[in-house]
Design a protein around this motif. Structure first.
Motif, PDB file in Angstrom:
ATOM      1  N   PRO A 236     -57.817  27.341 -25.601  1.00 38.88           N
ATOM      2  CA  PRO A 236     -56.859  28.301 -26.185  1.00 38.88           C
ATOM      3  C   PRO A 236     -55.418  27.799 -26.147  1.00 38.88           C
ATOM      4  O   PRO A 236     -54.559  28.347 -25.470  1.00 38.88           O
ATOM      5  CB  PRO A 236     -57.044  29.533 -25.297  1.00 38.88           C
ATOM      6  CG  PRO A 236     -57.424  28.980 -23.962  1.00 38.88           C
ATOM      7  CD  PRO A 236     -58.282  27.773 -24.267  1.00 38.88           C
ATOM      8  N   THR A 239     -53.104  29.182 -30.137  1.00 31.70           N
ATOM      9  CA  THR A 239     -54.033  29.915 -30.997  1.00 31.70           C
ATOM     10  C   THR A 239     -53.347  30.865 -31.975  1.00 31.70           C
ATOM     11  O   THR A 239     -53.950  31.275 -32.959  1.00 31.70           O
ATOM     12  CB  THR A 239     -55.000  30.755 -30.142  1.00 31.70           C
ATOM     13  OG1 THR A 239     -54.236  31.668 -29.340  1.00 31.70           O
ATOM     14  CG2 THR A 239     -55.853  29.870 -29.245  1.00 31.70           C
ATOM     15  N   ALA A 241     -52.877  33.857 -31.395  1.00 31.12           N
ATOM     16  CA  ALA A 241     -53.669  35.086 -31.318  1.00 31.12           C
ATOM     17  C   ALA A 241     -52.796  36.336 -31.326  1.00 31.12           C
ATOM     18  O   ALA A 241     -53.135  37.337 -31.957  1.00 31.12           O
ATOM     19  CB  ALA A 241     -54.538  35.056 -30.060  1.00 31.12           C
ATOM     20  N   TYR A 334     -52.655  20.663 -34.812  1.00 26.27           N
ATOM     21  CA  TYR A 334     -54.118  20.798 -34.893  1.00 26.27           C
ATOM     22  C   TYR A 334     -54.673  19.904 -35.999  1.00 26.27           C
ATOM     23  O   TYR A 334     -55.605  19.118 -35.789  1.00 26.27           O
ATOM     24  CB  TYR A 334     -54.482  22.260 -35.121  1.00 26.27           C
ATOM     25  CG  TYR A 334     -55.651  22.503 -36.044  1.00 26.27           C
ATOM     26  CD1 TYR A 334     -56.944  22.243 -35.643  1.00 26.27           C
ATOM     27  CD2 TYR A 334     -55.430  22.972 -37.347  1.00 26.27           C
ATOM     28  CE1 TYR A 334     -58.013  22.444 -36.504  1.00 26.27           C
ATOM     29  CE2 TYR A 334     -56.483  23.183 -38.205  1.00 26.27           C
ATOM     30  CZ  TYR A 334     -57.778  22.925 -37.782  1.00 26.27           C
ATOM     31  OH  TYR A 334     -58.827  23.124 -38.643  1.00 26.27           O
ATOM     32  N   ASN A 359     -61.923  27.614 -34.417  1.00 25.37           N
ATOM     33  CA  ASN A 359     -61.886  29.060 -34.633  1.00 25.37           C
ATOM     34  C   ASN A 359     -62.393  29.845 -33.430  1.00 25.37           C
ATOM     35  O   ASN A 359     -62.081  31.030 -33.281  1.00 25.37           O
ATOM     36  CB  ASN A 359     -62.720  29.435 -35.867  1.00 25.37           C
ATOM     37  CG  ASN A 359     -61.968  29.211 -37.159  1.00 25.37           C
ATOM     38  OD1 ASN A 359     -60.763  29.420 -37.225  1.00 25.37           O
ATOM     39  ND2 ASN A 359     -62.677  28.781 -38.190  1.00 25.37           N
ATOM     40  N   VAL A 362     -59.560  31.006 -31.052  1.00 25.80           N
ATOM     41  CA  VAL A 362     -58.716  31.973 -31.760  1.00 25.80           C
ATOM     42  C   VAL A 362     -59.343  33.361 -31.696  1.00 25.80           C
ATOM     43  O   VAL A 362     -58.677  34.360 -31.370  1.00 25.80           O
ATOM     44  CB  VAL A 362     -58.500  31.543 -33.232  1.00 25.80           C
ATOM     45  CG1 VAL A 362     -57.734  32.623 -33.987  1.00 25.80           C
ATOM     46  CG2 VAL A 362     -57.753  30.227 -33.301  1.00 25.80           C
TER      47      VAL A 362
END
Length: 411
Positions: A236, A239, A241, A334, A359, A362
């Motif tokens: 992580p 991410t 998020a 990334y 993914n 995320v």
């Protein structure tokens, strides 16, 4: 047979300016932008329940998770340029047909089908673009990654913003779809400025070529650089998020609708794109995995600073926009890390395998952020994601130190 993925062969033609990938990768974002902004707004405006709209959007995002299963088609059949044209045309046509259909509850099954088709088609444009980026000389891959990710965000804004503007301000509903179709095809003009990548994995038959693709994928995963790439994708780090939840938790900063619109709308997209471009160029100056970890640490620092700052709307804007810039750099890093690991052969399959892996954190971090917020409020969410990022970087650094430079096959 051992495939040398790290060595860079001299390109047959002069490499294009990395900024070209801003154009070439835009259709990938256009499909998502149209579905999640234009179409979603129209359906909501016509009284379609949010749960039903969410189901349509989720169906459209589904192909992005499993696209690795058809990525070999791009590697074993037509040229990358042909797949790009086919993908752009199919995506634009699906959007055009979608724009002619009434945005009503009764039309949801048909609209969902078209959204899924446009999403699948967009994967072919992105796979073709990624293959072209993989064929660049190594010292351009970071910059190309940054511009490509910026193109994704630009396409997202155009597909949603321009699509909605045309749909709401032009009498004929099909005009918005026609405009986006034309834009998708216009992006294909960028193909004139990039050479068709060499197909190093091609063999006399499709079956033999598929076999070579699978061997190339195994060689990557069995190499030190491929193993490290797969591991860092699972962690992580950067991410983004929290950005999936900013609108839902804005009330913790007393941020109203206009504040959220400012911080999560076009301005956020522009600043994320700026972060992508800057981060991409930085990845050509630094070790790319180091850059990825560095940007991940900066994300954690921004989250901690946000947790310590006053809970005011202005601080919400400042820190969410700062978060957007830094996570843009993470997106570029990334792509740069993946491009470095996959080399040239079977690039579409290898890139999208890594994308599928990426993914996972995320999705998990987004769910974790929501759980932490419900349990302890905004600070738990911010500190939790920050701690996860720092621990992930430390863990990866330990793995790099422990994993011998010899003993794992060099791809």
């Amino acid at each position: 047979m051992t495939i040398d993925m790290t060595a860079e062969a001299a390109p047959a033609k002069k490499d294009p300016n990395p900024a070209l990938f801003l154009i070439l990768m835009s259709p990938f974002g256009i499909a998502t932008g149209y579905a999640t902004i234009t179409l979603e707004f129209q359906l909501g405006h016509n009284g379609v329940p949010a749960g039903i709209i969410a189901g349509m959007v989720a169906a459209g995002l589904g192909p992005q998770v499993i696209k690795v299963f058809w990525a070999p088609i791009v590697d074993i059949t037509l040229t990358s340029k042909w797949w790009y044209i086919i993908g752009a045309a199919a995506e634009g046509l699906a959007i055009l047909i979608c724009s002619t259909s009434p945005a009503t509850r009764a039309a949801i099954p048909f609209l969902t089908l078209l959204v899924v088709i446009s999403s699948i088609a967009s994967t072919f444009t992105s796979m073709a673009g990624e293959t072209m980026m993989a064929s660049l000389h190594d010292d351009l891959k970071g910059a190309a990654s940054g511009w490509g990710q910026a193109g994704n965000f630009a396409g997202l804004g155009v597909g949603g913003g321009l699509g909605l503007f045309l749909a709401e301000n032009v009498g004929q509903s099909w005009v918005s779809g026609a405009g986006l179709f034309a834009l998708c095809m216009a992006c294909a003009l960028g193909l004139f400025f990039v050479a068709e990548p060499d197909r190093l994995h091609t063999r006399p038959s499709i079956l033999l070529t598929l076999g070579q693709v699978l061997r190339d994928v195994w060689a990557m995963l069995n190499s030190r650089i491929g193993l490290l790439c797969g591991l860092i994708m699972l962690l992580p780090i950067g991410t983004s998020a929290a950005s999936n939840l900013w609108a839902g938790v804005a009330g913790d900063w007393s941020a109203g609708a206009k504040t959220v619109e400012l911080s999560q709308g076009a301005l956020s997209g522009v600043l994320t794109a700026v972060g992508c471009i800057a981060g991409g160029y930085a990845c050509d100056k630094l070790d790319r995995k180091t850059a990825y970890c560095l940007f991940g640490i900066l994300v954690s620092v921004s989250l901690v600073a946000m947790a310590l700052s006053p809970r005011t709307p202005s601080m919400f804007v400042v820190f969410t926009l700062s978060y957007a810039v830094i996570t843009g750099a993470c997106y570029a890093a990334y792509s740069a890390v993946v491009l470095e690991a996959i080399g040239h052969g079977a690039a579409a399959t290898k890139f999208n395998l890594m994308a599928s892996i990426a993914n996972v954190p995320v999705l998990l971090m987004t769910q974790g952020d929501g759980w932490l917020h419900d349990k302890g409020g905004a600070n738990w969410m911010l500190y939790g994601e920050a701690a996860a990022g720092v621990l992930a970087v430390l863990f990866f650094g330990g793995l790099v130190a422990l994993l011998p430079k010899q003993g794992v096959a060099e791809a």
